[in-house]
Write a protein that holds these residues in place. Structure first.
Motif: not given
Length: 594
Positions: A328-332
């Motif tokens: 995603r490129g950021e926190e999930v």
């Protein structure tokens, strides 16, 4: 490259994947671990932890392994190899439905296309279950943002001339400006509609300040169009969310997994998948395998994934979260709700999974019932239905429909223009089946498990003759007569009567009715073409109603040409005067030709 080992002690204490094979050197299981030696050693015990391990090891013969730089790399490699080799004892995501994806091509001036094949290039969105809806959406986006549709950029095309494309092939738009259009489409399929609207409003304001009112008007229309389509297609929530809600229902050896996608606070997708090899596995293990394989292809990874129950192996959960965050490129976040709107959502998705399980069970039961009543050797997974349609032998057509696992398989539908002169329903059925079965006898296409003819003894007799001609007598065949819903089978004068409430009969009726519908629809289409562009239009006194009545009565134009005045006058709605006009018109036409 994989390395073979004879003992677990030969394995390194490094992350990687291990590949188990049977005595025929066939891959039966693929696993991953942060320490290959420790993980594989756990399989070689006097007592096994689970029935699944016991069954697996009873078939185990040899092992290979591949070292990776990290456990995360092992997770990705494991998913790819499971998808490629489909090992018997792995939990596997089956996507036999082959739903389409939308692809943004990897070109200087990208295109937007619908495809069923995923390659390493381009960006993909989907899969989409409603093919008609996704086609409309793609068509809408192409016209809205005026992106190119041509495969080769070899000069200005018609679309650019009628203002349906900005014409990059003619140098009318820069790569930078064109990429801005593509970025909006990318946001659209990610469900970030508010972001698109926000960007467009900013561009519209800038255009207005620059007194570029024409551009501002175009952007205004784009905003209105997007607002309208969003209102029609999606169900609103109060919050702006980016979630996937995942629930499942076990069904014997497999599990039904349902995913609801919420983007920008709106439900914009629902899909269901079958996970095979789920027997003897815990539900959280199946969901973990699903997440790994589902997001392992080019899919949008949401900010939050909502599950029914937690993934109990915390190391496994952390590994999945790290991997999803990278994608995603950021926190999930993975959450298991205990109350509130999220709990209601997960319950709704779980109910969908149960409903789909019941529907699939009902479909399988229908095939089992057919197998039982018709005494078939195999389960009739593929059923083909045939029918012919004509009016007094004119404009004769035939249809072939195919059902796979009780569901219409429209990719295998086919329609035929028949050349057999009529009226001769038996001859037409012979031609229809011959044209279908001859290629099959030559190895083209997949054989059905059952052929269904719309008709009784006479139609069945013709069908049996055709099967015999092409050495395909091993394919089971029946005739289903509509009047009493009797099933006629070869070498028996007594028809079979399946109870009216039986699911098997209902499936056979659906196949029969679908073949009839498909044939009649094609016949009407051909008749409509003949009616729309007819020589009758040039005759005084012949309007649309009289034209239809004439074609219904005689079947086609050629028969009308051969009719005398009295025969024409007998047609509903015609009188002697109009009949004479028709007769004289065609008499003059014949004389001109001569």
């Amino acid at each position: 490259m994989s390395t073979k080992v004879k003992s677990a002690d030969d394995l390194p204490k490094k992350p990687g994947i291990y590949i188990m094979k049977d005595s025929e050197d066939k891959i039966i299981y693929i696993g991953k671990s942060k320490s290959l030696r420790n993980r594989v050693k756990s399989y070689f015990k006097d007592k096994y932890d689970t029935p699944k391990t016991q069954i697996l090891m009873s078939h185990f013969n040899s092992l290979e392994y591949i070292i990776t730089d990290s456990e995360k790399e092992a997770l990705i490699l494991e998913a790819n190899l499971i998808k490629k080799h489909k090992p018997k004892y792995n939990i596997r995501l089956k996507d036999d439905k082959r739903y389409p994806y939308v692809k943004i091509t990897d070109e200087d001036f990208p295109r937007l296309i619908i495809t069923r094949n995923i390659t390493k290039t381009g960006s993909y969105f989907g899969p989409f279950t409603d093919v008609g809806s996704v086609r409309q959406t793609v068509k809408f986006l192409k016209s809205l943002f005026k992106i190119r549709t041509c495969r080769r950029m070899d000069g200005p095309c018609l679309n650019s001339q009628i203002d349906l494309c900005y014409g990059p092939c003619g140098g009318n738009i820069s790569k930078k400006e064109y990429k801005k259009l593509i970025s909006k489409i990318d946001l659209f399929f990610q469900g970030k509609y508010s972001q698109i609207i926000k960007n467009l409003k900013k561009e519209m304001k800038e255009a207005a300040i620059s007194e570029n009112f024409e551009k501002a008007a175009v952007i205004r229309d784009q905003i209105i169009s997007i607002d309208e389509i969003m209102e029609k297609q999606f169900v609103d929530f109060k919050d702006e969310l980016d979630q996937d809600i995942i629930a499942m229902s076990f069904d014997g050896d497999s599990a039904i997994v349902v995913v609801f996608s919420v983007r920008d606070g709106k439900i914009n997708g629902k899909d269901d998948f079958l996970m095979s090899g789920a027997k003897n596995n815990k539900s959280n293990e199946v969901i973990s395998a699903f997440i790994q394989q589902y997001y392992g292809i080019n899919r949008h990874v949401p900010k939050e994934i909502i599950l029914e129950e937690a993934i109990k192996d915390k190391e496994e959960e952390k590994l999945l979260l790290d991997w999803l965050t990278d994608l995603r490129g950021e926190e999930v976040e993975i959450t298991v709700p205990l109350e509130g709107s999220k709990l209601r959502l997960i319950r709704m998705v779980a109910k969908n999974a149960d409903l789909i399980k019941k529907q699939k069970k009902k479909m399988k039961n229908a095939m089992i019932e057919i197998k039982k009543y018709l005494k078939l050797e195999k389960l009739p997974r593929i059923i083909e239905g045939y029918d012919v349609s004509n009016i007094s032998g004119k404009l004769a057509v035939g249809s072939k429909v195919s059902f796979k696992d009780s569901i219409p398989n429209k990719k295998q539908y086919k329609r035929f223009k028949l050349e057999t002169p009529g009226p001769d329903d038996y001859g037409m059925m012979r031609e229809l089946l011959s044209r279908r079965l001859k290629p099959l006898s030559e190895g083209e296409g997949e054989e059905p498990n059952l052929i269904l003819i719309d008709g009784g003894k006479g139609q069945l007799k013709i069908a049996i003759e055709v099967l015999k001609k092409y050495n395909l007598e091993h394919i089971p065949i029946i005739g289903l007569a509509k009047e009493f819903e009797e099933i006629f089978i070869p070498q028996s004068q007594i028809p079979i009567r399946i109870p009216k409430t039986n699911e098997g009969l209902h499936l056979l009726q659906r196949v029969r009715d679908e073949s009839h519908r498909f044939a009649v629809t094609y016949h009407r289409k051909l008749r409509s073409k003949e009616i729309e562009g007819s020589e009758l239009d040039d005759i005084i006194g012949i309007g649309k109603t009289r034209k239809i009545n004439l074609l219904k009565h005689f079947g086609d134009i050629e028969t009308i040409k051969k009719a005398d005045i009295n025969e024409i006058a007998n047609v509903k709605g015609l009188n002697k005067k109009v009949a004479k006009n028709v007769y004289d018109y065609f008499k003059k036409t014949v004389q001109k030709v001569q």
